[in-house]
Design a protein around this motif. Sequence first.
Motif, short mmCIF file in Angstrom:
data_model
loop_
_atom_site.label_atom_id
_atom_site.label_comp_id
_atom_site.label_asym_id
_atom_site.label_seq_id
_atom_site.Cartn_x
_atom_site.Cartn_y
_atom_site.Cartn_z
N ARG A 28 0.84 -1.19 0.00
CA ARG A 28 0.00 0.00 0.00
C ARG A 28 0.88 1.25 0.00
NH1 ARG A 28 -2.45 -0.78 4.47
NH2 ARG A 28 -3.79 -2.38 3.60
N ALA A 29 1.94 1.24 0.80
CA ALA A 29 2.87 2.38 0.83
C ALA A 29 3.54 2.56 -0.53
CB ALA A 29 3.92 2.17 1.93
N TRP A 30 3.92 1.45 -1.17
CA TRP A 30 4.55 1.51 -2.48
C TRP A 30 3.59 2.13 -3.50
CZ3 TRP A 30 8.64 1.96 -5.14
CH2 TRP A 30 8.71 1.57 -6.47
N MET A 31 2.31 1.76 -3.45
CA MET A 31 1.33 2.31 -4.38
C MET A 31 1.13 3.81 -4.15
SD MET A 31 0.75 -0.11 -6.40
CE MET A 31 -0.51 0.69 -7.35
N VAL A 32 1.13 4.23 -2.89
CA VAL A 32 1.03 5.67 -2.59
C VAL A 32 2.25 6.39 -3.16
CG1 VAL A 32 1.05 7.39 -0.74
CG2 VAL A 32 -0.44 5.39 -0.57
N LEU A 33 3.43 5.79 -2.98
CA LEU A 33 4.65 6.38 -3.51
C LEU A 33 4.60 6.48 -5.04
CD1 LEU A 33 7.51 7.45 -2.98
CD2 LEU A 33 8.31 5.10 -3.07
N LEU A 34 4.12 5.44 -5.70
CA LEU A 34 3.99 5.48 -7.17
C LEU A 34 3.01 6.56 -7.61
CD1 LEU A 34 3.97 1.72 -8.22
CD2 LEU A 34 5.76 3.41 -8.62
N THR A 37 4.71 9.90 -7.10
CA THR A 37 5.76 10.10 -8.10
C THR A 37 5.15 10.46 -9.45
OG1 THR A 37 7.20 8.53 -6.97
CG2 THR A 37 7.71 8.99 -9.26
N GLY A 38 4.10 9.76 -9.83
CA GLY A 38 3.43 10.05 -11.10
C GLY A 38 2.86 11.45 -11.12
N ALA A 39 2.26 11.87 -10.02
CA ALA A 39 1.69 13.22 -9.95
C ALA A 39 2.77 14.28 -10.05
CB ALA A 39 0.91 13.39 -8.64
N VAL A 40 3.88 14.05 -9.38
CA VAL A 40 4.99 15.01 -9.43
C VAL A 40 5.54 15.07 -10.85
CG1 VAL A 40 7.34 15.48 -8.65
CG2 VAL A 40 5.59 14.84 -6.99
N GLU A 41 5.80 13.92 -11.46
CA GLU A 41 6.36 13.90 -12.81
C GLU A 41 5.44 14.61 -13.80
OE1 GLU A 41 7.36 9.87 -13.84
OE2 GLU A 41 9.28 10.01 -12.82
N SER A 133 10.82 23.22 -7.01
CA SER A 133 10.50 22.67 -5.69
C SER A 133 9.06 22.99 -5.30
CB SER A 133 11.48 23.16 -4.63
OG SER A 133 11.43 24.55 -4.49
N GLU A 134 8.55 24.17 -5.67
CA GLU A 134 7.14 24.49 -5.41
C GLU A 134 6.22 23.52 -6.14
OE1 GLU A 134 6.41 28.59 -6.41
OE2 GLU A 134 7.80 29.32 -4.88
N THR A 135 6.59 23.16 -7.34
CA THR A 135 5.79 22.22 -8.13
C THR A 135 5.73 20.87 -7.44
OG1 THR A 135 6.37 23.37 -10.17
CG2 THR A 135 5.58 21.10 -10.39
N VAL A 136 6.86 20.41 -6.93
CA VAL A 136 6.91 19.13 -6.22
C VAL A 136 6.02 19.16 -4.99
CG1 VAL A 136 8.41 17.58 -4.88
CG2 VAL A 136 9.19 18.50 -7.08
N ARG A 142 -1.35 17.56 -3.23
CA ARG A 142 -2.61 17.30 -3.90
C ARG A 142 -2.94 15.81 -3.96
NH1 ARG A 142 -4.92 16.51 -8.97
NH2 ARG A 142 -6.75 17.76 -9.34
N ILE A 143 -1.97 14.97 -4.17
CA ILE A 143 -2.23 13.54 -4.39
C ILE A 143 -2.36 12.77 -3.07
CG2 ILE A 143 0.18 12.76 -4.56
CD1 ILE A 143 -2.69 11.54 -6.78
N MET A 144 -1.72 13.25 -2.03
CA MET A 144 -1.69 12.50 -0.77
C MET A 144 -2.83 12.92 0.16
SD MET A 144 2.31 12.58 0.13
CE MET A 144 3.40 11.40 -0.61
#
Length: 166
Positions: A28-34, A37-41, A133-136, A142-144
């Motif tokens: 579950r943590a890995w999926m949140v991280l993915l 990461t996708g949202a940031v990219e 960095s503001e974008t990140v 937003r995603i979390m």
Amino acid sequence: MAAPDEHPTDLPECPSAQSGGLLPDELRAWMVLLAATGAVEQRLRAVVKEQLDVSHDEFLVLCLLAEQPAGLRMTRIAELLGRPKTRLTYQIACLQHAGLVTRKSVCGDKRGVEVVLTEKARLLLKEASEPLSETVVQALGRIMGPTQREAMRALLPDVTEPSGTE
């Protein structure tokens, strides 16, 4: 992608962030991280192009090199980014053509090539660091969900609630 009339505050928390499903906490943590990461990219792509005039993949190379003043071997860059060496060769050539990196042979290894940031690249990264960095921070906020934002604040204290929820 959100519907045009949908506001970030209307979006549900990342589904993988909710407990009680079939996945163990680690997955579950890995999926949140993915998802994060996708949202940031996704958000970074446009900002990187606007600020640095390079692709997202080229930006990742620049970021790796920014942390290594002495440079990195191309094989190590490919390994760290999980990219094929042939694709990396093209990206490095583009960065070199833009004057952002230099390549040199590794002493004692005729096949080894080391890549180093130029001063031009260092200045560009420094100038672009605030909007990047503001974008990140905004993308992560937003995603979390609230629990994930709280955990992320241990690493990035500026991760905030999405606009309108504070």
